[in-house]
Design a protein around this motif. Structure first.
Motif, PDB file in Angstrom:
ATOM      1  N   LYS A 147      44.253  32.987  36.707  1.00  0.00           N
ATOM      2  CA  LYS A 147      43.684  34.162  37.395  1.00  0.00           C
ATOM      3  C   LYS A 147      42.707  33.737  38.484  1.00  0.00           C
ATOM      4  O   LYS A 147      42.718  34.287  39.591  1.00  0.00           O
ATOM      5  N   ASP A 148      41.865  32.764  38.166  1.00  0.00           N
ATOM      6  CA  ASP A 148      40.878  32.303  39.151  1.00  0.00           C
ATOM      7  C   ASP A 148      41.546  31.670  40.365  1.00  0.00           C
ATOM      8  O   ASP A 148      41.153  31.923  41.508  1.00  0.00           O
ATOM      9  N   VAL A 149      42.560  30.849  40.107  1.00  0.00           N
ATOM     10  CA  VAL A 149      43.264  30.171  41.199  1.00  0.00           C
ATOM     11  C   VAL A 149      44.007  31.180  42.074  1.00  0.00           C
ATOM     12  O   VAL A 149      43.962  31.092  43.304  1.00  0.00           O
ATOM     13  N   TYR A 158      43.217  24.274  35.023  1.00  0.00           N
ATOM     14  CA  TYR A 158      42.860  25.373  35.923  1.00  0.00           C
ATOM     15  C   TYR A 158      43.151  26.716  35.261  1.00  0.00           C
ATOM     16  O   TYR A 158      44.040  26.827  34.435  1.00  0.00           O
ATOM     17  N   ASN A 159      42.406  27.734  35.657  1.00  0.00           N
ATOM     18  CA  ASN A 159      42.605  29.093  35.174  1.00  0.00           C
ATOM     19  C   ASN A 159      43.490  29.825  36.176  1.00  0.00           C
ATOM     20  O   ASN A 159      43.146  29.925  37.359  1.00  0.00           O
ATOM     21  N   ALA A 208      43.244  34.322  42.490  1.00  0.00           N
ATOM     22  CA  ALA A 208      42.229  35.079  43.230  1.00  0.00           C
ATOM     23  C   ALA A 208      41.707  34.264  44.408  1.00  0.00           C
ATOM     24  O   ALA A 208      41.517  34.797  45.510  1.00  0.00           O
ATOM     25  N   GLN A 209      41.476  32.975  44.189  1.00  0.00           N
ATOM     26  CA  GLN A 209      41.003  32.105  45.267  1.00  0.00           C
ATOM     27  C   GLN A 209      42.051  31.996  46.368  1.00  0.00           C
ATOM     28  O   GLN A 209      41.737  32.017  47.558  1.00  0.00           O
ATOM     29  N   LYS A 263      42.067  35.192  48.406  1.00  0.00           N
ATOM     30  CA  LYS A 263      40.874  35.197  49.260  1.00  0.00           C
ATOM     31  C   LYS A 263      41.089  34.264  50.455  1.00  0.00           C
ATOM     32  O   LYS A 263      40.764  34.613  51.587  1.00  0.00           O
TER      33      LYS A 263
END
Length: 88
Positions: A57-59, A54-55, A61-62, A65
């Motif tokens: 930053k992406d996780v 997993y990344n 951010a998710q 959200k």
């Protein structure tokens, strides 16, 4: 809207308790994250997710959200207006 940590744990086919024990994560800390009580995903959980591709930053951010979405759902729920109040 899906919680990224809940989704990850489901993919591991572990219970939340087993996940916490196997990775040395406090069960209370995991629950706090799963309920959205933490401002971000705790580092120990992120580390496990990164090890599984997993990344970070992406996780994160998710997660943020999802947290906003959850707060909006609670704000608009019928019980939100009376929750925590007692009748005089």
């Amino acid at each position: 809207m899906t919680h990224p940590v809940k989704e990850f744990i489901a993919k591991t086919c572990l219970t939340q308790n087993a996940f916490a024990v196997l990775h040395g994560i406090s069960f209370q800390r995991l629950k706090d994250c799963l309920y959205g009580y933490t401002a971000s995903i705790p580092q120990k959980i992120i580390s496990v997710m990164i090890q599984n591709g997993y990344n970070a930053k992406d996780v994160q951010a998710q997660y943020l959200k999802w947290r906003r979405w959850k707060a909006e759902q609670e704000l608009h729920s019928p019980s939100a207006a009376t929750e925590g109040r007692t009748n005089p």
